[in-house]
Design a protein around this motif. Sequence first.
Motif: not given
Length: 239
Positions: A205-224
């Motif tokens: 579920q976490q991976w699918l959420e990341i993929d759904e949010l980021c695949k369009a290119g309008t959102a990216k991840l910040v890993v801290a």
Amino acid sequence: MSKRKSLLISVVAVIISGLLVFGLYQLQHSQLMEQETVDVVVPKYFLAAGTMISEENIVVKSLPRSVVTEEMVVSRSEIIGMEAIAPLGENEPILHWRLNYHHLQPRYEEATFQIPKEYVLSISNGIRAGDKVVVYLSSADKPSERLFPQSIVVASVKSSSNTEVDNLQQSHLLSLAEGNQEQMYVARRDANAMIEYLNLNLTEQQWLEIDELCKAGTAKLVVAYSPESYEQQQVVGAK
């Protein structure tokens, strides 16, 4: 002559009696050793690789001392918080080599996912395998936010040449295992490359959420880097 023969017979009889007594003692001693038991730690039920050991999933089982080996865990307290690096069978003695503190294996219902480079805006350079991280979402059309409430375990960090990013002389994980916190942070400062590829242990579920949010290119991840990693290292060092 008869006296000598009688004396010889008496001596032989004493020797045979002594041997019989000694043999009987050895037999009884072996039987007592077989009857003596030792408590060892076993899983209550089957534990998959990556499962965190807790009070709820282990029990103590008595085994004959003759079958107990040094590899078997005999104290529950010494393994609480460790993870299984191999499957553990129900009621089978837990062996030390099947456990570690680094939490690199995905837990139950998790898998290790490599995060595509185009999904990532930034990664803290201090991140190493076994650390916990906080994942944020930076979006062009809405406020930035923390993506998951819980911290995520880093399975590995790779350079562009697909080698683990770490100190070549003394790795972060080796220093962590030795409880050498000073050298552990030296490994972070003296890393051999920049992070290019990040592998995280995520649920589906976490991976699918990341993929759904980021695949369009309008959102990216910040890993801290998460302070939970430091707290975990304090616990490991104490043990």
